[in-house]
Design a protein around this motif. Structure first.
Motif, PDB file in Angstrom:
ATOM      1  N   ASP A   1      10.041   8.532   4.188  1.00 31.30           N
ATOM      2  CA  ASP A   1       8.684   8.562   4.748  1.00 31.30           C
ATOM      3  C   ASP A   1       8.738   8.289   6.252  1.00 31.30           C
ATOM      4  OD1 ASP A   1       5.941   8.676   4.927  1.00 31.30           O
ATOM      5  OD2 ASP A   1       5.583   6.747   3.943  1.00 31.30           O
TER       6      ASP A   1
ATOM      7  N   ARG B   1       9.976  11.323   8.125  1.00 30.81           N
ATOM      8  CA  ARG B   1       8.952  12.377   8.187  1.00 30.81           C
ATOM      9  C   ARG B   1       8.109  12.246   9.446  1.00 30.81           C
ATOM     10  NH1 ARG B   1       4.963  13.843   3.692  1.00 30.81           N
ATOM     11  NH2 ARG B   1       4.087  11.860   4.356  1.00 30.81           N
TER      12      ARG B   1
ATOM     13  N   ALA C   1       2.588   3.763  -0.193  1.00 27.15           N
ATOM     14  CA  ALA C   1       2.280   4.865   0.729  1.00 27.15           C
ATOM     15  C   ALA C   1       3.341   5.960   0.653  1.00 27.15           C
ATOM     16  CB  ALA C   1       2.178   4.333   2.162  1.00 27.15           C
ATOM     17  N   ALA C   2       4.579   5.581   0.302  1.00 24.94           N
ATOM     18  CA  ALA C   2       5.669   6.548   0.202  1.00 24.94           C
ATOM     19  C   ALA C   2       5.736   7.184  -1.186  1.00 24.94           C
ATOM     20  CB  ALA C   2       6.993   5.871   0.546  1.00 24.94           C
ATOM     21  N   ASN C   3       4.761   6.883  -2.011  1.00 22.07           N
ATOM     22  CA  ASN C   3       4.678   7.450  -3.366  1.00 22.07           C
ATOM     23  C   ASN C   3       5.925   7.161  -4.204  1.00 22.07           C
ATOM     24  OD1 ASN C   3       2.164   8.571  -2.704  1.00 22.07           O
ATOM     25  ND2 ASN C   3       3.150  10.393  -1.846  1.00 22.07           N
TER      26      ASN C   3
END
Ligand SMILES: *[C@@H]1O[C@H](CO)[C@@H](O)[C@H](O)[C@H]1NC(C)=O
Ligand SMILES: *[C@@H]1O[C@H](CO)[C@@H](O)[C@H](O)[C@H]1NC(C)=O
Length: 187
Positions: free
Chosen positions: A61, A64, A142-144
Motif C-alpha cells: 500500500d 502504491r 486500509a490496506a485491505n
C-alpha cells in the motif's frame, strides 16, 4: 495584484530552493538485484512466504503511493514499524529515484503523528502502546489485509517493543524520538 506578484515570487523562490539539492542529500541508486531480494523478502508480489502477510500488504500500500516524502504517508510509516525502516526505504528508492537516503528523508508529517496520538499532539503527548495498536490495525484495514496477525500480543512484542527498545523513552515514544527512529534506526 501586488499579492499575486508576491505569491509568484514566493513560489519561484521555493522552486529554486528545491531545485538546488544540498551536496549531502545524495540520491540513491539501488542495484536491481537488491530490489528483487527485498521484494521477495517483504512479499510484495507474493506474500504467502513473507513473515507477515499483513505487513506485506501495508508495505505494498505504501509503495502504491510512490511518494518521495514517504513519512507523510500513513501506510509507509506503518510499514516501517512492522517491516523495519531499511526495507521500506529501499523499496521506495527502487521505484522512485527521488527518494533520498534514510537520513535525508523529510520529517514525519505532523498530520500522521496526530492520526496516531490524537488531539493531544500539539501538546506534545507521546505515542502509547494502545495508540500504536490502533494505528497499525488501522493501516492494515486500509490496506485491505486478509491475513491478520494472530494476536495483538505478537504485534506488541514483534513490532512495538523493538521501537521502544531503540528509542529508550520508557513505555511511550515522543514525536522526536519516533522521527529519529524512522531516520536513523536502520531497522
Ligand atoms: C514513481 O515515480 C517515479 C518518479 O516520478 C517514476 O519514475 C516511476 O516510474 C514511478 N513508479 C511507479 C511504480 O509508479
Ligand atoms: C481497499 O479496498 C477499497 C474498496 O474496495 C479500495 O478503494 C482501496 O483502493 C483498497 N486499498 C488497497 C490498498 O488495495
Amino acid at each position: 495584484m501586488l499579492l499575486s506578484w508576491i505569491c509568484v515570487a514566493a513560489l519561484t523562490h521555493l522552486a529554486a530552493a528545491s531545485a538546488v539539492r544540498a551536496p549531502h542529500q545524495a540520491r540513491v541508486t539501488v542495484p536491481s538485484q537488491t530490489c528483487i531480494s527485498y521484494e521477495k523478502y517483504v512479499g510484495i508480489d507474493d506474500n504467502t512466504l513473507s513473515y507477515s502477510p499483513g505487513c506485506a500488504d501495508v508495505t505494498y500500500d505504501c509503495l502504491r503511493q510512490n511518494g518521495t516524502s514517504i513519512w507523510s504517508h500513513q501506510a509507509c510509516v506503518a510499514a516501517a514499524t512492522c517491516q523495519g525502516t531499511t526495507g521500506v526505504i529501499t523499496l521506495n528508492q527502487c521505484q522512485n529515484p527521488n527518494v533520498l537516503e534514510a537520513t535525508d528523508i523529510p520529517n514525519l508529517a505532523f498530520t500522521i503523528y496526530t492520526n496516531i496520538v490524537g488531539s493531544c499532539a500539539p501538546d506534545g503527548c507521546p505515542i502509547t502502546q494502545q495508540n500504536y495498536i490502533d494505528f497499525i490495525y488501522g493501516a492494515m484495514s486500509a490496506a485491505n489485509v486478509t491475513e491478520w496477525p494472530t494476536s495483538s500480543e505478537d504485534v506488541i512484542t514483534g513490532w512495538w517493543q523493538p521501537i521502544l527498545d531503540w528509542t529508550a523513552t520508557g513505555d511511550t515514544i515522543p514525536y522526536t524520538n519516533f522521527n529519529d527512529w524512522l531516520h536513523y534506526s536502520n531497522s
